[in-house]
Write an enzyme that holds these catalytic residues in place. Structure first.
Site, PDB file in Angstrom:
ATOM      1  N   LYS A 164     -34.732 133.763  78.799  1.00 24.50           N
ATOM      2  CA  LYS A 164     -35.631 133.145  79.899  1.00 24.50           C
ATOM      3  C   LYS A 164     -36.507 131.867  78.221  1.00 24.50           C
ATOM      4  O   LYS A 164     -36.485 130.934  78.995  1.00 24.50           O
ATOM      5  CB  LYS A 164     -37.331 133.968  79.795  1.00 24.50           C
ATOM      6  CG  LYS A 164     -36.500 135.158  81.347  1.00 24.50           C
ATOM      7  CD  LYS A 164     -38.447 135.217  81.974  1.00 24.50           C
ATOM      8  CE  LYS A 164     -38.350 136.230  82.718  1.00 24.50           C
ATOM      9  NZ  LYS A 164     -39.434 137.051  82.639  1.00 24.50           N
ATOM     10  N   GLY A 165     -36.372 132.171  77.483  1.00 28.18           N
ATOM     11  CA  GLY A 165     -36.685 131.832  76.364  1.00 28.18           C
ATOM     12  C   GLY A 165     -36.027 130.006  76.324  1.00 28.18           C
ATOM     13  O   GLY A 165     -37.648 128.893  75.599  1.00 28.18           O
ATOM     14  N   GLU A 217     -30.468 127.794  72.350  1.00 28.69           N
ATOM     15  CA  GLU A 217     -31.265 129.394  72.281  1.00 28.69           C
ATOM     16  C   GLU A 217     -32.090 128.732  71.863  1.00 28.69           C
ATOM     17  O   GLU A 217     -33.015 127.666  71.266  1.00 28.69           O
ATOM     18  CB  GLU A 217     -30.410 129.587  71.453  1.00 28.69           C
ATOM     19  CG  GLU A 217     -31.103 131.157  70.663  1.00 28.69           C
ATOM     20  CD  GLU A 217     -31.455 132.743  71.374  1.00 28.69           C
ATOM     21  OE1 GLU A 217     -32.158 131.866  72.866  1.00 28.69           O
ATOM     22  OE2 GLU A 217     -30.732 133.142  71.316  1.00 28.69           O
ATOM     23  N   ASP A 269     -32.688 134.896  65.601  1.00 29.17           N
ATOM     24  CA  ASP A 269     -32.993 135.950  64.856  1.00 29.17           C
ATOM     25  C   ASP A 269     -32.222 136.604  64.043  1.00 29.17           C
ATOM     26  O   ASP A 269     -31.667 136.110  62.687  1.00 29.17           O
ATOM     27  CB  ASP A 269     -34.211 137.061  65.308  1.00 29.17           C
ATOM     28  CG  ASP A 269     -35.032 137.943  64.397  1.00 29.17           C
ATOM     29  OD1 ASP A 269     -34.863 137.759  63.323  1.00 29.17           O
ATOM     30  OD2 ASP A 269     -35.636 138.874  65.504  1.00 29.17           O
ATOM     31  N   LYS A 289     -34.395 132.741  62.373  1.00 26.40           N
ATOM     32  CA  LYS A 289     -35.252 132.982  61.172  1.00 26.40           C
ATOM     33  C   LYS A 289     -34.216 133.380  60.388  1.00 26.40           C
ATOM     34  O   LYS A 289     -33.448 134.669  60.058  1.00 26.40           O
ATOM     35  CB  LYS A 289     -35.995 133.869  61.799  1.00 26.40           C
ATOM     36  CG  LYS A 289     -36.436 134.483  62.939  1.00 26.40           C
ATOM     37  CD  LYS A 289     -37.563 135.720  63.267  1.00 26.40           C
ATOM     38  CE  LYS A 289     -38.634 135.224  64.609  1.00 26.40           C
ATOM     39  NZ  LYS A 289     -38.718 136.719  65.175  1.00 26.40           N
ATOM     40  N   VAL A 328     -43.295 134.546  66.888  1.00 24.28           N
ATOM     41  CA  VAL A 328     -43.940 133.915  67.196  1.00 24.28           C
ATOM     42  C   VAL A 328     -43.803 133.562  69.156  1.00 24.28           C
ATOM     43  O   VAL A 328     -43.005 134.046  69.392  1.00 24.28           O
ATOM     44  CB  VAL A 328     -42.783 132.384  66.823  1.00 24.28           C
ATOM     45  CG1 VAL A 328     -43.204 131.936  65.186  1.00 24.28           C
ATOM     46  CG2 VAL A 328     -41.749 132.265  67.260  1.00 24.28           C
TER      47      VAL A 328
HETATM   48  P1  5GP Z   1     -30.886 137.955  67.873  1.00 23.28           P
HETATM   49  O1  5GP Z   1     -29.774 138.272  68.538  1.00 23.28           O
HETATM   50  O2  5GP Z   1     -30.657 136.885  67.023  1.00 23.28           O
HETATM   51  O3  5GP Z   1     -31.400 139.236  66.837  1.00 23.28           O
HETATM   52  O4  5GP Z   1     -31.968 137.686  68.977  1.00 23.28           O
HETATM   53  C1  5GP Z   1     -32.708 135.939  69.855  1.00 23.28           C
HETATM   54  C2  5GP Z   1     -33.359 136.974  70.948  1.00 23.28           C
HETATM   55  O5  5GP Z   1     -34.609 137.531  70.178  1.00 23.28           O
HETATM   56  C3  5GP Z   1     -34.265 135.394  70.965  1.00 23.28           C
HETATM   57  O6  5GP Z   1     -33.396 134.876  72.196  1.00 23.28           O
HETATM   58  C4  5GP Z   1     -35.380 136.204  71.361  1.00 23.28           C
HETATM   59  O7  5GP Z   1     -35.485 136.496  72.895  1.00 23.28           O
HETATM   60  C5  5GP Z   1     -35.958 136.817  70.311  1.00 23.28           C
HETATM   61  N1  5GP Z   1     -36.728 136.927  69.175  1.00 23.28           N
HETATM   62  C6  5GP Z   1     -36.341 136.777  68.551  1.00 23.28           C
HETATM   63  N2  5GP Z   1     -37.473 136.453  67.186  1.00 23.28           N
HETATM   64  C7  5GP Z   1     -38.844 136.500  68.264  1.00 23.28           C
HETATM   65  C8  5GP Z   1     -39.977 135.620  68.011  1.00 23.28           C
HETATM   66  O8  5GP Z   1     -40.436 135.466  66.748  1.00 23.28           O
HETATM   67  N3  5GP Z   1     -40.031 135.886  69.209  1.00 23.28           N
HETATM   68  C9  5GP Z   1     -39.989 135.711  70.373  1.00 23.28           C
HETATM   69  N4  5GP Z   1     -40.628 135.280  71.719  1.00 23.28           N
HETATM   70  N5  5GP Z   1     -38.892 136.172  70.581  1.00 23.28           N
HETATM   71  C10 5GP Z   1     -38.017 135.951  69.588  1.00 23.28           C
END
Ligand code: 5GP
Length: 176
Positions: free
Chosen positions: A41-42, A97, A101, A129, A151
């Site tokens: 949803k972000g 996106e 992360d 990040k 965040v």
């Molecule tokens: P990745 O697959 O890159 O590890 O994760 C990405 C997803 O992790 C993002 O779409 C989000 O949903 C979640 N996410 C990672 N860090 C944060 C953060 O600091 N805040 C929030 N609200 N979601 C995060």
């Protein structure tokens, strides 16, 4: 009253989204309709603002994914929960996106969209990040690099809270 500490202000976000929209509009100026795929949803607020500032023809789609979890540990494996409504074969696609992360989510989606025969797949993320990256993904359009903090706001939540905060704030789980 709980007020997350400001990391990126409303004004900073607005200026950066303007810049990203201008660059994307320029890069896709002669490529026909761009398919913007927001990851739910972000990304919904970022996508709404970005899409309205583009000066090129665009089509909006959404996709939803979930991470497999073992207890509270995310394994890195991703599964599709909701798909796009139209074929993206032969289309130029921009994945939008909220935050990258580890990179697993974006990596999975880029692979999937390329397999489906998109003419091109690029990525746009508001936040990154960079010190937490586990898989390399190419981010073509980046808003801001941030540290390893949780965040919220501008679409991002903590357990569904603070999604509609107008700025990006930093929180600790103990804040809630
Ligand atoms: P990745 O697959 O890159 O590890 O994760 C990405 C997803 O992790 C993002 O779409 C989000 O949903 C979640 N996410 C990672 N860090 C944060 C953060 O600091 N805040 C929030 N609200 N979601 C995060």
């Amino acid at each position: 009253m709980h007020n997350p500490e400001t990391l990126i202000s409303e004004e900073e976000i607005r200026l950066r989204v303007d810049e990203l929209a201008a660059r994307i509009s320029l890069d896709y100026a002669d490529k026909g309709e761009l398919v913007l795929i927001g990851i739910l949803k972000g990304s919904f607020i970022f996508l709404a603002d970005l899409a309205r500032r583009l000066t090129i023809p665009r089509h909006i789609e959404f996709i939803s994914v979930a991470s497999y979890e073992h207890g509270s540990i995310r394994s890195g494996a991703v599964r599709l929960v909701m798909d796009v409504r139209r074929s993206i074969e032969g289309r130029h696609v921009l994945v939008v996106e909220d935050i990258v992360d580890t990179g697993h989510t974006l990596h999975y989606l880029i692979d999937m969209l390329k397999t489906r025969g998109a003419a091109s797949v690029r990525t746009c993320t508001l936040l990154h990040k960079e010190h937490k990256t586990e898989v390399d993904v190419k981010i073509d359009y980046l808003g801001f690099s941030i540290g390893d903090e949780w965040v919220v706001g501008y679409g991002l939540d903590y357990d569904e809270k603070d999604r509609t905060l107008p700025y990006i704030g930093v929180v600790q789980p103990t804040d809630y």
